[in-house]
Design an enzyme around this catalytic site. Structure first.
Site, mmCIF file in Angstrom:
data_model
loop_
_atom_site.group_PDB
_atom_site.id
_atom_site.type_symbol
_atom_site.label_atom_id
_atom_site.label_comp_id
_atom_site.label_asym_id
_atom_site.label_seq_id
_atom_site.Cartn_x
_atom_site.Cartn_y
_atom_site.Cartn_z
ATOM 1 N N CYS A 134 0.752 -1.187 0.025
ATOM 2 C CA CYS A 134 0.027 0.088 0.078
ATOM 3 C C CYS A 134 0.865 1.086 -0.163
ATOM 4 C CB CYS A 134 -1.005 0.188 1.197
ATOM 5 S SG CYS A 134 -2.429 1.025 0.763
ATOM 6 N N HIS B 286 -3.389 -5.487 1.815
ATOM 7 C CA HIS B 286 -2.550 -5.697 3.004
ATOM 8 C C HIS B 286 -2.429 -7.063 3.428
ATOM 9 C CE1 HIS B 286 -2.153 -1.453 4.296
ATOM 10 N NE2 HIS B 286 -3.314 -1.356 3.358
ATOM 11 N N GLU C 114 -0.710 -8.426 5.549
ATOM 12 C CA GLU C 114 -0.460 -8.323 7.011
ATOM 13 C C GLU C 114 -1.696 -8.194 7.712
ATOM 14 O OE1 GLU C 114 0.045 -6.014 5.083
ATOM 15 O OE2 GLU C 114 -0.251 -4.039 5.807
#
Ligand code: GLN
Length: 198
Positions: free
Chosen positions: A84, A174, A176
């Site tokens: 991002c 994302h 994560e």
């Protein structure tokens, strides 16, 4: 191996958790170090650039004197995973911004491409060889142009949202923010291959 995670702003803790999970599954010794100053970049074998706010991150890279060293390491081929805002930092061209940052990834990126208010959503898609990965988008950019030697890893609604160029992986979403560690595993494999070739 030692993975440096840029920790000047944004969602760096989530990446550390993913890397810790990968280390636990694989039994591999992986140390994470938070990058907050130039000397933190010494002896890292791979770099993660997290999501957050790219304008703030870009300014902090300069103010903290990390920018030149980091850019040099990425150009030399240090494996880099950028998500991002991290993708925005790597992009060679930003479509709707007069600044550019590290400029190591030959792609054009449009910031906040989905609009600011409706900018958070999730879908499932294949990412390279990884099937059905949950893609979480938060005020995300997308990629509008890539060089001929940049590999497209994934698209959503005909927009490119994941690429790989040499040792750089740039993602608009994302990984994560999910419980799925496959993209971080892929990155760690890339770091291992890089270390074998040194
Ligand atoms: N919109 C942010 C930017 O332009 C990126 C958002 C994110 O990293 N989740 O920097």
């Amino acid at each position: 191996m030692r993975i440096g995670i840029l920790a000047v702003q944004g969602a760096f803790i989530e990446h550390e958790k993913q890397i810790a999970a990968v280390a636990e599954h694989s039994g591999e010794q992986i140390e994470c170090i938070e990058i907050r100053q130039k000397k933190d970049l010494e002896k890292v074998d791979g770099i993660i650039l997290p999501g957050g706010e790219s304008t703030v991150q870009g300014k902090l890279l300069k103010d903290l004197d990390i920018f030149d060293e980091l850019q040099g390491l990425i150009i030399q081929g240090l494996p880099t995973l950028a998500t991002c805002a991290g993708l925005i930092l790597l992009a060679q061209t930003l479509e709707n911004d007069s600044v550019k940052h590290l400029s190591t990834l030959p792609v054009t990126v449009q910031r906040n491409a989905y609009g600011r208010q409706l900018g958070s959503f999730s879908v499932s898609s294949n990412v390279g060889e990884i099937n059905n990965f949950p893609l979480v988008f938060i005020r995300a950019p997308y990629i509008t142009e890539v060089s001929s030697d940049t590999k497209i890893l994934t698209t959503v609604d005909h927009h490119i949202v994941g690429v790989e160029y040499k040792n750089q992986i740039g993602l608009a979403f994302h990984p994560e923010m999910t419980n799925d560690t496959r993209i971080h595993e892929y990155f760690i494999r890339k770091v291992n291959n890089y270390l074998l070739l040194l």
